[in-house]
Design an enzyme around this catalytic site. Structure first.
Site, PDB file in Angstrom:
ATOM      1  N   LYS A 211      35.603  38.029  20.497  1.00 51.18           N
ATOM      2  CA  LYS A 211      35.122  39.224  19.807  1.00 51.18           C
ATOM      3  C   LYS A 211      35.744  39.315  18.412  1.00 51.18           C
ATOM      4  CE  LYS A 211      35.183  44.229  20.283  1.00 51.18           C
ATOM      5  NZ  LYS A 211      35.385  45.385  21.147  1.00 51.18           N
ATOM      6  N   GLU A 217      45.150  32.218  21.333  1.00 48.54           N
ATOM      7  CA  GLU A 217      44.856  31.201  22.342  1.00 48.54           C
ATOM      8  C   GLU A 217      43.511  30.529  22.043  1.00 48.54           C
ATOM      9  OE1 GLU A 217      45.750  34.295  22.941  1.00 48.54           O
ATOM     10  OE2 GLU A 217      47.278  34.389  24.525  1.00 48.54           O
ATOM     11  N   GLY A 274      35.768  44.129  25.131  1.00 55.67           N
ATOM     12  CA  GLY A 274      35.870  42.741  25.603  1.00 55.67           C
ATOM     13  C   GLY A 274      35.574  42.605  27.089  1.00 55.67           C
ATOM     14  N   ARG A 275      36.154  43.477  27.900  1.00 56.83           N
ATOM     15  CA  ARG A 275      35.991  43.342  29.357  1.00 56.83           C
ATOM     16  C   ARG A 275      34.642  43.863  29.837  1.00 56.83           C
ATOM     17  NH1 ARG A 275      39.978  46.518  27.696  1.00 56.83           N
ATOM     18  NH2 ARG A 275      39.989  48.746  28.160  1.00 56.83           N
ATOM     19  N   GLU A 360      42.965  46.460  32.947  1.00 59.37           N
ATOM     20  CA  GLU A 360      43.087  46.637  31.493  1.00 59.37           C
ATOM     21  C   GLU A 360      42.483  47.989  31.089  1.00 59.37           C
ATOM     22  OE1 GLU A 360      41.213  44.088  28.252  1.00 59.37           O
ATOM     23  OE2 GLU A 360      43.140  43.084  28.407  1.00 59.37           O
ATOM     24  N   HIS A 391      43.654  33.736  56.470  1.00 63.37           N
ATOM     25  CA  HIS A 391      44.702  32.809  56.914  1.00 63.37           C
ATOM     26  C   HIS A 391      45.893  32.814  55.971  1.00 63.37           C
ATOM     27  CE1 HIS A 391      42.304  31.194  60.206  1.00 63.37           C
ATOM     28  NE2 HIS A 391      41.278  31.490  59.413  1.00 63.37           N
ATOM     29  N   LYS A 515      52.022  39.863  22.394  1.00 62.34           N
ATOM     30  CA  LYS A 515      51.432  38.990  21.375  1.00 62.34           C
ATOM     31  C   LYS A 515      52.354  38.903  20.158  1.00 62.34           C
ATOM     32  CE  LYS A 515      46.571  40.289  22.256  1.00 62.34           C
ATOM     33  NZ  LYS A 515      45.376  40.902  21.683  1.00 62.34           N
TER      34      LYS A 515
HETATM   35  O1  F6P Z   1      44.443  40.774  24.595  1.00 62.69           O
HETATM   36  C1  F6P Z   1      43.478  41.414  25.353  1.00 62.69           C
HETATM   37  C2  F6P Z   1      42.117  41.183  24.788  1.00 62.69           C
HETATM   38  O2  F6P Z   1      41.975  41.896  23.597  1.00 62.69           O
HETATM   39  C3  F6P Z   1      41.044  41.551  25.775  1.00 62.69           C
HETATM   40  O3  F6P Z   1      40.754  42.889  25.803  1.00 62.69           O
HETATM   41  C4  F6P Z   1      39.925  40.682  25.328  1.00 62.69           C
HETATM   42  O4  F6P Z   1      38.933  40.561  26.313  1.00 62.69           O
HETATM   43  C5  F6P Z   1      40.668  39.403  25.076  1.00 62.69           C
HETATM   44  O5  F6P Z   1      41.892  39.816  24.510  1.00 62.69           O
HETATM   45  C6  F6P Z   1      39.987  38.413  24.162  1.00 62.69           C
HETATM   46  O6  F6P Z   1      39.739  38.947  22.900  1.00 62.69           O
HETATM   47  P1  F6P Z   1      38.740  38.255  21.917  1.00 62.69           P
HETATM   48  O7  F6P Z   1      37.404  38.219  22.541  1.00 62.69           O
HETATM   49  O8  F6P Z   1      38.779  39.077  20.664  1.00 62.69           O
HETATM   50  O9  F6P Z   1      39.232  36.849  21.660  1.00 62.69           O
END
Ligand code: F6P
Length: 551
Positions: A211, A217, A274-275, A360, A391, A515
């Protein structure tokens, strides 16, 4: 009264009434509730679209449901829901509309954010995604060397990974079986390494899903993927990147900076959290996998539950009921967690997806006005596919000291392309689901154990107290539409709980500190740089790490 004119939750008379009711129920047992009320199973059953919900195995009576309904009314759940659907900025800390529901609304809908109808833009991105998905699926979209794309690798994290990865798994039976789909999220290089090690770069397409397009990452993995691709192709960038990288984002500037052609960017908007985003452009990998018609069927499934949530009366409103049941256990029975136990191998990533959606959203401890809450908020959500869990950890569910409400999910039909020889296993799978709901609710009394001739000293060990509440959700099959219905059901359940707890379910400030600290600590690991103010424990760990790395 608070700034919004609402009393604090635990000062509402409806809250106090529920507390008293809980005391009156005392040690009520599900056995007793079923004996006393023969119509209970039928009455406490709902049909929403293709979802059949049985919530009769809950520690509730008609009175409980009435009081919970009154709490929802007093807490203004319906008003907040309507404000959300109208595009008001209910994400108050970020001053954003919350309009994921617009992503699955019909093309004719008029839904405004900041005075502008968002539907035309939503439809136009969907059309662009459809054209692209068709081209990749048919082989018309070629890689840099003219080969067709065989593998799609989605690189993203959190909401830009969990949704598409979960849905791809859930709908595997509907996917293009001659193509491969992989999902890379972890900044641990092992994730990308394992995803690409057997791939031919000339046949690989990377979808960079972010987003913000700033998530460390994702950008780190995307950069490494670009290096892997260019060195594999012996290419320089430019045209090769254009044929092998597309982006899903709200941030055109950063996408262009990365070197992705803006024509190959699929847009979404800051009013999609995002979620809550996998039915936006973030679902592109899924659309390539299942085709745009199936993707649209999934959106229709979401929309069906959106409409139900907006229109069904209190006692027939499934997301409302599920949300209120969670509040009943979390706030009045001291339950700390909630298990989601799918009896479908294809839902193996479903609970992980729900963890972000729920935790979240509702893992908050200040209310919408910034006061510390004095009531419990979101539960720990956990679980894995049911039979495997049986199990492993079901022992604790059955005989442990903790009350863990659970959802049991299952489907009447196995997937359509299951080998015929495996079809009979489906009855065994579903028998397990039904048996677990039964055992959790009704248990086995000491007398029943004795009647089996068990030695007296073993009776306590072989007794099952029961009284463990479950909701059973059953559908005919796990189709794209049913998946959409299920996700929307949980999205709105989470919404209801956040509304009652008076928290902002749509921000996520709690992920920020880690972060920032990681960025600060990284140079210490790499070059031994001094980190001002580092605590003694972390400083010791950094030193140990460096020593182990021979630095
Ligand atoms: O760090 C949490 C978050 O902001 C989530 O809410 C989001 O889904 C995820 O990181 C990834 O964010 P992006 O889509 O901006 O890379």
């Amino acid at each position: 009264m608070n700034a919004e004119g609402r009393s604090r939750l635990d000062q509402l008379p409806e809250w106090t009434a529920l507390g008293k009711h809980r005391e009156q129920l005392g040690k009520v047992h599900l056995r007793e509730l079923f004996e006393r009320d023969p119509g209970r199973a039928e009455r406490y059953t709902l049909q929403v679209g293709e979802l059949h919900l049985d919530y009769s195995k809950h520690l509730v009576t008609d009175e409980t449901l009435r009081l919970l309904g009154e709490l929802a009314t007093a807490a203004g759940v319906a008003e907040l829901r309507d404000a959300m659907f109208r595009g008001e900025k209910i994400n108050i800390t970020e001053q954003r509309s919350v309009l994921h529901t617009a992503l699955r609304a019909p093309g004719s809908a008029v839904i405004k954010s900041d005075g502008e109808n968002v539907t035309p833009a939503v439809q136009s991105v969907l059309t662009k995604m459809g054209t692209f998905a068709d081209r990749v699926r048919s082989g018309d979209w070629k890689g840099h060397t003219g080969k067709r794309i065989k593998t799609v690798v989605n690189i993203g994290i959190g909401g830009s990974d969990l949704g598409p990865a979960m849905a791809f798994e859930a709908l595997r039976a509907y996917t293009h079986r001659d193509m491969q789909f992989r999902f890379v999220s972890n900044v641990d290089g092992a994730d990308l390494h394992e995803a690409v090690r057997d791939l031919d770069p000339a046949e690989t397409l990377f979808i960079i899903a972010s987003k913000t397009f700033t998530t460390i990452e994702t950008i780190t993995n995307a950069t490494s993927a670009r290096d892997w691709l260019l060195s594999g192709l012996g290419a320089e960038g430019g045209a090769a990147v254009a044929q092998h990288f597309v982006a899903l984002s709200t941030n055109a500037e950063k996408v262009t900076e990365f070197g992705i052609n803006p024509d190959n960017m699929f847009e979404f908007w800051d009013w999609v959290g995002g979620r809550y985003s996998f039915d936006s452009a973030i679902g592109l990998s899924l659309m390539v996998a299942i085709g745009h018609e199936r993707f649209r069927e999934m959106l229709a499934g979401f929309h069906l539950v959106d409409e139900h949530f907006c229109s069904a009366p209190l006692h027939e409103n499934a997301p409302l009921l599920l949300g209120l049941l969670g509040i009943w256990y979390g706030n009045f029975w001291d339950a700390q967690s909630h298990a989601v136990l799918p009896y479908s191998h294809y839902l193996s990533k479903f609970t992980a997806y729900l963890q972000q959606l729920d935790m979240e959203s509702n893992g908050k401890s200040v209310d919408r006005e910034g006061h510390r809450v004095t009531w419990q908020t979101g539960p720990v959500v956990w679980g894995t596919p049911g039979t495997n869990g049986q199990h492993a950890y079901y022992q604790l569910l059955h005989q442990g000291t903790k009350l863990i409400p659970a959802d049991l999910l299952g489907f009447a039909e196995p997937v359509a392309d299951l080998q015929p020889g495996l079809v009979p296993q489906h009855d065994l799978l579903m028998a397990n689901l039904f048996a677990q709901g039964q055992a959790l609710a009704f248990g086995k009394t000491p007398d029943e154990v004795r009647a089996e001739g068990v030695a007296e000293e073993l009776v306590p060990h072989k007794t099952f107290p029961g009284n463990r509440p479950t909701t059973t959700i059953l559908a005919k099959e796990l189709s794209p539409s049913v998946l959409g219905q299920l996700i929307a059901l949980y999205e709105h359940k989470v919404f209801v709980q956040g509304a009652v707890w008076n928290i902002d379910s749509f921000d996520q400030w709690g992920v920020e500190l880690g972060k920032v600290l990681a960025k600060r600590v990284e140079p210490a690991l790499t070059d031994g740089a001094e980190v001002p103010g580092l605590d003694a424990s972390t400083a010791g760990l950094v030193a140990k790490y460096r020593a182990l790395r021979g630095r």
